[in-house]
Design a protein around this motif. Structure first.
Motif, PDB file in Angstrom:
ATOM      1  N   ARG A  94       0.828  -1.226   0.000  1.00 42.95           N
ATOM      2  CA  ARG A  94       0.000   0.000   0.000  1.00 42.95           C
ATOM      3  C   ARG A  94       0.855   1.265   0.000  1.00 42.95           C
ATOM      4  N   ARG A  95       2.134   1.128   0.312  1.00 46.59           N
ATOM      5  CA  ARG A  95       3.009   2.305   0.396  1.00 46.59           C
ATOM      6  C   ARG A  95       3.749   2.600  -0.900  1.00 46.59           C
ATOM      7  N   ARG A  96       3.476   1.832  -1.958  1.00 44.44           N
ATOM      8  CA  ARG A  96       4.259   1.991  -3.185  1.00 44.44           C
ATOM      9  C   ARG A  96       4.225   3.412  -3.731  1.00 44.44           C
ATOM     10  N   GLU A  97       3.025   3.974  -3.801  1.00 42.87           N
ATOM     11  CA  GLU A  97       2.921   5.334  -4.363  1.00 42.87           C
ATOM     12  C   GLU A  97       3.682   6.339  -3.510  1.00 42.87           C
ATOM     13  N   ALA A  98       3.518   6.227  -2.202  1.00 43.90           N
ATOM     14  CA  ALA A  98       4.184   7.166  -1.293  1.00 43.90           C
ATOM     15  C   ALA A  98       5.704   7.042  -1.419  1.00 43.90           C
ATOM     16  N   SER A 115      10.940   8.975  -3.411  1.00 42.18           N
ATOM     17  CA  SER A 115      12.122   8.798  -4.262  1.00 42.18           C
ATOM     18  C   SER A 115      12.315  10.008  -5.173  1.00 42.18           C
ATOM     19  N   ALA A 116      11.219  10.442  -5.796  1.00 42.16           N
ATOM     20  CA  ALA A 116      11.295  11.602  -6.702  1.00 42.16           C
ATOM     21  C   ALA A 116      11.680  12.851  -5.916  1.00 42.16           C
ATOM     22  N   GLU A 117      11.100  13.007  -4.743  1.00 39.48           N
ATOM     23  CA  GLU A 117      11.374  14.201  -3.941  1.00 39.48           C
ATOM     24  C   GLU A 117      12.830  14.257  -3.488  1.00 39.48           C
ATOM     25  N   LEU A 118      13.367  13.112  -3.089  1.00 34.80           N
ATOM     26  CA  LEU A 118      14.755  13.089  -2.596  1.00 34.80           C
ATOM     27  C   LEU A 118      15.771  13.000  -3.738  1.00 34.80           C
ATOM     28  N   GLY A 119      15.301  12.702  -4.948  1.00 27.38           N
ATOM     29  CA  GLY A 119      16.233  12.516  -6.059  1.00 27.38           C
ATOM     30  C   GLY A 119      17.117  11.303  -5.830  1.00 27.38           C
ATOM     31  N   LEU A 120      16.536  10.300  -5.176  1.00 25.88           N
ATOM     32  CA  LEU A 120      17.287   9.085  -4.832  1.00 25.88           C
ATOM     33  C   LEU A 120      16.457   7.886  -5.293  1.00 25.88           C
ATOM     34  N   PRO A 121      17.024   7.039  -6.178  1.00 22.72           N
ATOM     35  CA  PRO A 121      16.247   5.888  -6.617  1.00 22.72           C
ATOM     36  C   PRO A 121      15.860   4.999  -5.441  1.00 22.72           C
ATOM     37  N   LEU A 122      14.596   4.627  -5.389  1.00 23.19           N
ATOM     38  CA  LEU A 122      14.120   3.607  -4.454  1.00 23.19           C
ATOM     39  C   LEU A 122      13.490   2.525  -5.319  1.00 23.19           C
ATOM     40  N   THR A 123      13.990   1.313  -5.172  1.00 27.16           N
ATOM     41  CA  THR A 123      13.603   0.246  -6.098  1.00 27.16           C
ATOM     42  C   THR A 123      13.070  -0.955  -5.342  1.00 27.16           C
ATOM     43  N   ARG A 124      11.945  -1.484  -5.835  1.00 22.35           N
ATOM     44  CA  ARG A 124      11.400  -2.717  -5.267  1.00 22.35           C
ATOM     45  C   ARG A 124      12.154  -3.892  -5.852  1.00 22.35           C
ATOM     46  N   ILE A 125      12.785  -4.676  -4.999  1.00 23.96           N
ATOM     47  CA  ILE A 125      13.623  -5.771  -5.505  1.00 23.96           C
ATOM     48  C   ILE A 125      13.107  -7.147  -5.108  1.00 23.96           C
ATOM     49  N   GLY A 126      12.000  -7.215  -4.378  1.00 28.05           N
ATOM     50  CA  GLY A 126      11.495  -8.534  -4.000  1.00 28.05           C
ATOM     51  C   GLY A 126      10.382  -8.445  -2.983  1.00 28.05           C
ATOM     52  N   THR A 127      10.068  -9.585  -2.375  1.00 32.80           N
ATOM     53  CA  THR A 127       8.969  -9.636  -1.414  1.00 32.80           C
ATOM     54  C   THR A 127       9.351 -10.485  -0.200  1.00 32.80           C
ATOM     55  N   ILE A 128       8.702 -10.156   0.897  1.00 36.54           N
ATOM     56  CA  ILE A 128       8.825 -10.938   2.135  1.00 36.54           C
ATOM     57  C   ILE A 128       7.726 -11.999   2.129  1.00 36.54           C
ATOM     58  N   GLU A 129       8.098 -13.211   2.502  1.00 34.58           N
ATOM     59  CA  GLU A 129       7.131 -14.307   2.528  1.00 34.58           C
ATOM     60  C   GLU A 129       7.134 -14.971   3.900  1.00 34.58           C
ATOM     61  N   ALA A 130       6.038 -15.623   4.222  1.00 34.65           N
ATOM     62  CA  ALA A 130       5.980 -16.382   5.466  1.00 34.65           C
ATOM     63  C   ALA A 130       6.924 -17.574   5.336  1.00 34.65           C
ATOM     64  N   GLY A 131       7.518 -17.987   6.438  1.00 38.41           N
ATOM     65  CA  GLY A 131       8.385 -19.173   6.383  1.00 38.41           C
ATOM     66  C   GLY A 131       9.654 -18.980   7.162  1.00 38.41           C
ATOM     67  N   GLN A 132      10.476 -20.015   7.182  1.00 36.36           N
ATOM     68  CA  GLN A 132      11.761 -19.963   7.869  1.00 36.36           C
ATOM     69  C   GLN A 132      12.634 -18.880   7.235  1.00 36.36           C
ATOM     70  N   PRO A 133      13.502 -18.246   8.039  1.00 38.60           N
ATOM     71  CA  PRO A 133      14.398 -17.215   7.500  1.00 38.60           C
ATOM     72  C   PRO A 133      15.265 -17.786   6.382  1.00 38.60           C
ATOM     73  N   LYS A 134      15.033 -17.348   5.181  1.00 39.99           N
ATOM     74  CA  LYS A 134      15.784 -17.859   4.042  1.00 39.99           C
ATOM     75  C   LYS A 134      15.671 -16.827   2.950  1.00 39.99           C
ATOM     76  N   LEU A 135      16.785 -16.574   2.288  1.00 39.33           N
ATOM     77  CA  LEU A 135      16.761 -15.590   1.218  1.00 39.33           C
ATOM     78  C   LEU A 135      17.060 -16.285  -0.103  1.00 39.33           C
TER      79      LEU A 135
END
Ligand code: ADP
Ligand code: MG
Length: 312
Positions: free
Chosen positions: A260-264, A269-289
């Protein structure tokens, strides 16, 4: 120069916000009501974090920057710092440049140097304690990632690790020697992000701490992770993967937030002039990347840097 000449000449400036700065047995600060104090310390050691001939101005910047980066990762506004210095000699030129680099960054964020320690030491060591303030209840804990969150990263990853291996590539040298702590971003993420961490040891390892603390898993899309053009241009896929996924010292912020925070976050990112990039998602489960490639296949990655294990 004596010890006290060094302090007076290079590290004694009257504070505004602190009640008492350099010159007594302790400094005194009065935190504002309703704020929490965030405290952190980070040490740089010659031969380990920097070489004997490292540019002192950059060192002054970096020693403070790595501490401000930790404050940013909590959402804290930096306020005060203490500086403990071990030096083999009272080298005026070195101290002049070191303190200039330190104060240039400190002044940008209103950080006051309010104390420290100065001692002779066979190798240079630089140890800083930084204090910040954050409104009660909004600091970003590593334990706050939730299944369904997006994983975001600021800026680009892999530049500092590339600079370490290829000192000849000027385009990334600054990433390693004068990292930019994401202070404004950290403060603005309050109330938007859930968990946050700064990337000091490498994305997979640092994000791994978030997963561990939050007891969740993460799925990353490797190709979405921004990286310096100079890294892609080398055409060495293996080196690129290693720098992006496991390289340290970039001091970008990785954080998780509700979709829900994507637009904000795009607006921020635009305001700060700093790229903010979505690179993945958090999932339920044991800690594993898991980092998957463009074909959806998991990529093998190396563990991040550990001072006592070394590079595996
Ligand atoms: P003490 O012996 O009480 O620890 P010192 O004599 O070592 O105090 O230091 C004198 C003052 O100078 C103290 O206020 C201390 O915090 C400050 N100080 C010492 N070294 C530094 C430094 N590198 N940067 C900033 N302040 C320093
Ligand atoms: Mg004392």
């Amino acid at each position: 120069m004596t010890e006290f000449d060094i302090i007076r000449r290079y590290f004694d400036r009257a504070p505004n916000r602190a009640l008492l700065g350099v010159g007594d047995d302790c400094a005194l600060v009065r935190p504002n009501a309703g704020l929490e104090l965030a405290l952190t310390t980070d040490m740089l050691v010659e031969g380990r974090h920097f070489s004997a001939d490292a540019a002192p101005r950059s060192l002054g910047h970096k020693a403070l920057a790595v501490n401000l980066s930790d404050l940013a990762a909590m959402g804290a506004a930096p306020r005060w710092a203490l500086l403990a210095l071990g030096l083999p000699s009272a080298d005026g030129a070195w101290l002049e440049a070191f303190s200039a680099g330190f104060y240039a960054l400190a002044d940008r964020y209103g950080v006051e140097l309010i104390g420290g320690d100065t001692t002779r030491s066979p190798l240079r060591t630089i140890s800083i304690v930084a204090l910040g303030e954050v409104p009660a209840g909004v600091a970003m804990y590593r334990s706050a990632a939730k299944p369904g969150d997006d994983v975001w990263i600021s800026g680009e990853l892999g530049g500092a690790a590339l600079a370490l291996r290829r000192p000849d590539i000027a385009a990334v040298a600054k990433r390693l020697h004068e990292p930019e702590p994401r202070v404004e971003l950290g403060e603005r993420l309050r109330g938007l992000a859930h968990a946050a961490i700064d990337i000091s040891d490498g994305l997979t390892g640092d994000l791994g701490h978030v997963l561990e603390r939050s007891q969740v898993a993460a799925l990353l899309d490797y190709e979405r992770i921004p990286r310096p053009a100079a890294l892609r241009a080398l055409g060495d896929r293996e080196l690129e993967r290693d720098c992006v996924l496991s390289g340290g010292d970039d001091y970008e912020l990785a954080f998780t937030a509700s979709p829900r925070r994507r637009e904000a976050l795009d607006a921020l990112s635009a305001e700060l002039g700093l790229p903010l990039t979505r690179i993945g998602t958090i999932e339920a489960g044991q800690p594993k990347l898991v980092a998957r490639d463009a074909d959806g296949q998991p990529i093998a990655y190396r563990a991040s840097y550990d001072h006592f294990r070394g590079r595996p």
